[in-house]
Design an enzyme around this catalytic site. Sequence first.
Site, PDB file in Angstrom:
ATOM      1  N   ASP A  11     116.487 -15.612 -65.948  1.00  0.00           N
ATOM      2  CA  ASP A  11     115.176 -16.181 -65.643  1.00  0.00           C
ATOM      3  C   ASP A  11     115.232 -17.290 -64.594  1.00  0.00           C
ATOM      4  O   ASP A  11     114.209 -17.916 -64.298  1.00  0.00           O
ATOM      5  CB  ASP A  11     114.527 -16.736 -66.917  1.00  0.00           C
ATOM      6  CG  ASP A  11     113.956 -15.643 -67.796  1.00  0.00           C
ATOM      7  OD1 ASP A  11     113.718 -14.532 -67.289  1.00  0.00           O
ATOM      8  OD2 ASP A  11     113.744 -15.896 -68.993  1.00  0.00           O
ATOM      9  N   HIS A  62     102.320 -20.613 -69.970  1.00  0.00           N
ATOM     10  CA  HIS A  62     102.423 -21.728 -69.035  1.00  0.00           C
ATOM     11  C   HIS A  62     101.075 -21.909 -68.342  1.00  0.00           C
ATOM     12  O   HIS A  62     100.336 -20.945 -68.124  1.00  0.00           O
ATOM     13  CB  HIS A  62     103.473 -21.456 -67.954  1.00  0.00           C
ATOM     14  CG  HIS A  62     104.875 -21.753 -68.350  1.00  0.00           C
ATOM     15  ND1 HIS A  62     105.956 -21.013 -67.916  1.00  0.00           N
ATOM     16  CD2 HIS A  62     105.405 -22.736 -69.130  1.00  0.00           C
ATOM     17  CE1 HIS A  62     107.078 -21.505 -68.411  1.00  0.00           C
ATOM     18  NE2 HIS A  62     106.772 -22.554 -69.159  1.00  0.00           N
ATOM     19  N   CYS A  90     105.412 -18.379 -60.385  1.00  0.00           N
ATOM     20  CA  CYS A  90     106.613 -18.596 -61.196  1.00  0.00           C
ATOM     21  C   CYS A  90     107.869 -18.625 -60.331  1.00  0.00           C
ATOM     22  O   CYS A  90     108.825 -19.340 -60.634  1.00  0.00           O
ATOM     23  CB  CYS A  90     106.747 -17.497 -62.246  1.00  0.00           C
ATOM     24  SG  CYS A  90     105.615 -17.613 -63.636  1.00  0.00           S
ATOM     25  N   ARG A  96     104.877 -24.378 -74.434  1.00  0.00           N
ATOM     26  CA  ARG A  96     106.153 -24.787 -73.858  1.00  0.00           C
ATOM     27  C   ARG A  96     106.226 -26.311 -73.732  1.00  0.00           C
ATOM     28  O   ARG A  96     106.774 -26.980 -74.607  1.00  0.00           O
ATOM     29  CB  ARG A  96     106.380 -24.095 -72.505  1.00  0.00           C
ATOM     30  CG  ARG A  96     106.458 -22.567 -72.600  1.00  0.00           C
ATOM     31  CD  ARG A  96     107.685 -22.082 -73.368  1.00  0.00           C
ATOM     32  NE  ARG A  96     107.812 -20.637 -73.371  1.00  0.00           N
ATOM     33  CZ  ARG A  96     108.412 -19.926 -72.440  1.00  0.00           C
ATOM     34  NH1 ARG A  96     108.950 -20.526 -71.398  1.00  0.00           N
ATOM     35  NH2 ARG A  96     108.492 -18.610 -72.530  1.00  0.00           N
ATOM     36  N   ARG A 141     117.376 -20.486 -71.719  1.00  0.00           N
ATOM     37  CA  ARG A 141     117.141 -20.991 -70.363  1.00  0.00           C
ATOM     38  C   ARG A 141     117.744 -22.389 -70.154  1.00  0.00           C
ATOM     39  O   ARG A 141     117.630 -22.944 -69.054  1.00  0.00           O
ATOM     40  CB  ARG A 141     115.642 -21.022 -70.055  1.00  0.00           C
ATOM     41  CG  ARG A 141     114.965 -19.667 -70.108  1.00  0.00           C
ATOM     42  CD  ARG A 141     113.603 -19.701 -69.447  1.00  0.00           C
ATOM     43  NE  ARG A 141     113.704 -19.924 -68.000  1.00  0.00           N
ATOM     44  CZ  ARG A 141     112.649 -20.026 -67.198  1.00  0.00           C
ATOM     45  NH1 ARG A 141     111.418 -19.939 -67.699  1.00  0.00           N
ATOM     46  NH2 ARG A 141     112.819 -20.243 -65.887  1.00  0.00           N
TER      47      ARG A 141
END
Length: 269
Positions: free
Chosen positions: A66, A165, A259, A136, A91
């Site tokens: 990611d 997000h 992103c 998040r 992550r």
Amino acid sequence: MDATRQRFLMCRPTYFAVDYAINPWMDPTAPVDVDLANRQWEQLRQTYRDLGHTVEEITPLPGLPDMVFAANGGTVLGGRAMAVQFRDPQRADEAPAYRAWFEAAGLEVHDPKHVNEGEGDILLAGGHLLAGTGFRTAHPAHAQLQEVFGYPVLTMQLVDPRFYHLDTALTVLDEHTVAYLPEAFSPGSQAVLRRLFPDAVLASMADAVVLGLNAVSDGQHVVLPAQATGLAAQLRERGYQTIGIDLSELRKAGGGPKCCTLRLRQGGE
């Protein structure tokens, strides 16, 4: 409308995969075409360059599929960078890699005290920082952002896990205008957005579920997923020039143009 020349940080999807599920878009059993993901990413990068923007690149690291989603690597404004702390352990190792890049670039780096997933949840809109929470970035992180950057921070409560997000539910078009999906926000946050941006572009659910709001605008051109045709038409009616990019492979991990793109703001722009 005038375009503002921008500087972006991106990360090639060399090691892109969907090996785990940390959002509703991710299905580890579905096949992923890494070569196609790279070609689609290269088209996005070239689009920025063709528009006159500068693209910096961070070296991708194996085992971090990611890392391509550079927007989550930090928040950069006025020569300062807020490093990140990811919610999910898969992550976590991205954070020091991006922090090291910021330091090498000569930025003043601040370490997060709470979960903070960078520009995925922190968007500069005019004189405010819009800060997402709910899935998040932790709400206490918003206070630290205000102290570091000196901008008033407005909390945006996200309520739909598909839009985990802020940058999947809202895009900043210019310093006066945003586009967003009302249903992605709590009633109170919807009221704040209506008050702040009475002329906002309201996206449909059909465009939001192809991550149409995960877009990048320079004030004149809006780069957005090619599948978000309704939103593109709305934006053109407002005078923006739209450029559709197919990032269908990266969408399998819940990502779109924004992103993949971290804006490196030099000053307060």
